[in-house]
Enzyme design. Sequence first.
Site, PDB file in Angstrom:
ATOM      1  N   SER A   1     -45.098 -72.589   4.259  1.00  0.00           N
ATOM      2  CA  SER A   1     -44.882 -74.038   4.108  1.00  0.00           C
ATOM      3  C   SER A   1     -46.042 -74.661   3.361  1.00  0.00           C
ATOM      4  O   SER A   1     -47.183 -74.186   3.448  1.00  0.00           O
ATOM      5  CB  SER A   1     -44.789 -74.667   5.504  1.00  0.00           C
ATOM      6  OG  SER A   1     -44.921 -76.062   5.441  1.00  0.00           O
TER       7      SER A   1
ATOM      8  N   TYR B   1     -49.025 -76.331  13.251  1.00  0.00           N
ATOM      9  CA  TYR B   1     -47.972 -75.630  12.507  1.00  0.00           C
ATOM     10  C   TYR B   1     -48.526 -75.068  11.191  1.00  0.00           C
ATOM     11  O   TYR B   1     -48.353 -73.889  10.880  1.00  0.00           O
ATOM     12  CB  TYR B   1     -46.829 -76.608  12.234  1.00  0.00           C
ATOM     13  CG  TYR B   1     -45.712 -76.090  11.354  1.00  0.00           C
ATOM     14  CD1 TYR B   1     -44.714 -75.281  11.870  1.00  0.00           C
ATOM     15  CD2 TYR B   1     -45.656 -76.442  10.006  1.00  0.00           C
ATOM     16  CE1 TYR B   1     -43.676 -74.825  11.070  1.00  0.00           C
ATOM     17  CE2 TYR B   1     -44.626 -75.991   9.194  1.00  0.00           C
ATOM     18  CZ  TYR B   1     -43.632 -75.186   9.729  1.00  0.00           C
ATOM     19  OH  TYR B   1     -42.619 -74.734   8.922  1.00  0.00           O
TER      20      TYR B   1
ATOM     21  N   LYS C   1     -48.958 -71.135  10.082  1.00  0.00           N
ATOM     22  CA  LYS C   1     -48.386 -70.591   8.843  1.00  0.00           C
ATOM     23  C   LYS C   1     -49.487 -69.959   7.983  1.00  0.00           C
ATOM     24  O   LYS C   1     -49.309 -68.892   7.406  1.00  0.00           O
ATOM     25  CB  LYS C   1     -47.656 -71.695   8.058  1.00  0.00           C
ATOM     26  CG  LYS C   1     -46.346 -72.163   8.689  1.00  0.00           C
ATOM     27  CD  LYS C   1     -45.264 -71.092   8.615  1.00  0.00           C
ATOM     28  CE  LYS C   1     -43.929 -71.582   9.128  1.00  0.00           C
ATOM     29  NZ  LYS C   1     -42.912 -70.502   9.189  1.00  0.00           N
TER      30      LYS C   1
END
Lengths: 328, 328
Positions: A127, A151, A155
């Site tokens: 991402s 998050y 990632k």
Amino acid sequence: MHVMILGAAGMVGRKLVEKIAREPLAFGRPVTRLTLADAFQPPVPEALQPVSTALTIDLAGAGAADRLIESRPDLIFHLAAIVSGEAEADFDKGYAVNLDGTRALFDAIRKLGLTSAYVPRVVFASSIAVFGTPFPEVIPDEFFTTPLTSYGTQKAIAELLLADYSRRGIFDGIGIRLPTITVRPGAPNKAASGFFSNILREPLVGKEAILPVSDGVRHWFASPRAAVGFFVHAATIDTARIGARRNLTMPGLSALVSEEIEALRRVAGDKAVALIKRVPDPVIERIVAGWPTQFDATRASSLGFKAETSFDEILQVHIEDELGGRFA
Amino acid sequence: MHVMILGAAGMVGRKLVEKIAREPLAFGRPVTRLTLADAFQPPVPEALQPVSTALTIDLAGAGAADRLIESRPDLIFHLAAIVSGEAEADFDKGYAVNLDGTRALFDAIRKLGLTSAYVPRVVFASSIAVFGTPFPEVIPDEFFTTPLTSYGTQKAIAELLLADYSRRGIFDGIGIRLPTITVRPGAPNKAASGFFSNILREPLVGKEAILPVSDGVRHWFASPRAAVGFFVHAATIDTARIGARRNLTMPGLSALVSEEIEALRRVAGDKAVALIKRVPDPVIERIVAGWPTQFDATRASSLGFKAETSFDEILQVHIEDELGGRFA
């Protein structure tokens, strides 16, 4: 070949499955076995039912990754994740799934490879959340990853693991950093980025949509069809061309909200545009102000990854793929 | 204050302990308790014996991090690591200590903070091994981390965790990427970088040293004294000045092997230089060719971190700190 899709019940996962149903030779060889797994029961298109197994799993659960990998998939798409908002709200769950689950998957491959020849291709959905402000107006391929969410941190860590495991020959991995996927099909959701899709999808079917930010907001986009194209290309590319730097920012379209709106006007007229209601939301404005607006995705482009180059194209994809070519 | 040093038996750890023994107010407040831990029994200087506890621990062992953190250190230096060569040779051990051990430490702090107010300062020893070729001649602060070793991968992951845990207010962390520490005291070791120190340290005491690469090799250096200075500064700096990007490439000296040799000649004459034996080693040449040669460490410099600016200085530090100001 045996293809496994983790996160197969998600929006991009489902579209990837539909692509395989339409094009059984999408990866060059016939898909003779398809394993679909997600935290929710993944749907299986009728054409693929004879070769498919659909599993409801918790990737972070004890032994789950080992049981999945026992079946020796040749190609693994890893799209399973706790999304950004939830990973921020639930520290333990985000790290358990996005970090520990991913590492369990990678280690299951490693363990199997210690006892028999096994080096699958692994395509990982990363991402642009791996980046954090401040950044330059156009972010280059060699810009550092300083995420500002758990998050994005998870990632970025998974990217590092993927590169190291690939370097060691444990698997043949590629991480692809997706732009914001627009137009997302389905009902409006509460993701802070949802409005980018809502203001196009809803007016096209005669419904109102709320725009919580100014027209001058710039962001980075690709269609769901382009996202599926990234995954298919990543599955089939000769990774010798990629070298050790296995994580790639995908190409995308950098556009203003006003450009979205003008594309909508060209396709569906003033009547559709009038359905966009401006309701400024300072919370969403602040969140969005922290997001990247443009990348120079030279490496991915030179490796053959392709996205749309205008919002007219992105709208056309949505009308073709979601509205059967027609709109209200 | 209670200070904890993990990796206290290592070269930099020992020098940090000696600094505290010499300057009990190095961190602004008296060190009323000192916990030293390492996989090997850490030495305790006599002056610090009344306040010190020396522990032999395996940071990755079950419950080890929790037991350490129970004592609520105010300031934690995390220098414990499996070194590069060993982490590359022993996959499991490297990940267990450098990744899982570090995460266990960070999570132990988090768990304690869930039940009572506890936000220690954590200073983490990272490494320029987070970078991997190809890189520009001068690596800027915003360059991406694409390590080419498992050690570098583990350090880069620990950096990401440190930044996320700091952002969440779990602890107040700083990661410092050390240059190659030169002149290392002690006997020649088998590290690929050992020769950078050997060719200075050994001739200064009348012994031969082997130079396995050409004089034209450039690298990035700081003295052990500068490294201790980095740690002390990181322990005391106002982290509000640092913001979310908690991992800093330390300043250093970019110099050629020939500059090392000329500095040695100025200090100890031709006789000392003649003790350097040129024995090219293609394996070491190839490893060293993959290392960074120079950084633009603007951020760390602007935050007050300081290193030497010539090899004459680095040699002078070695003569003062290791040879009592004299050499053979």
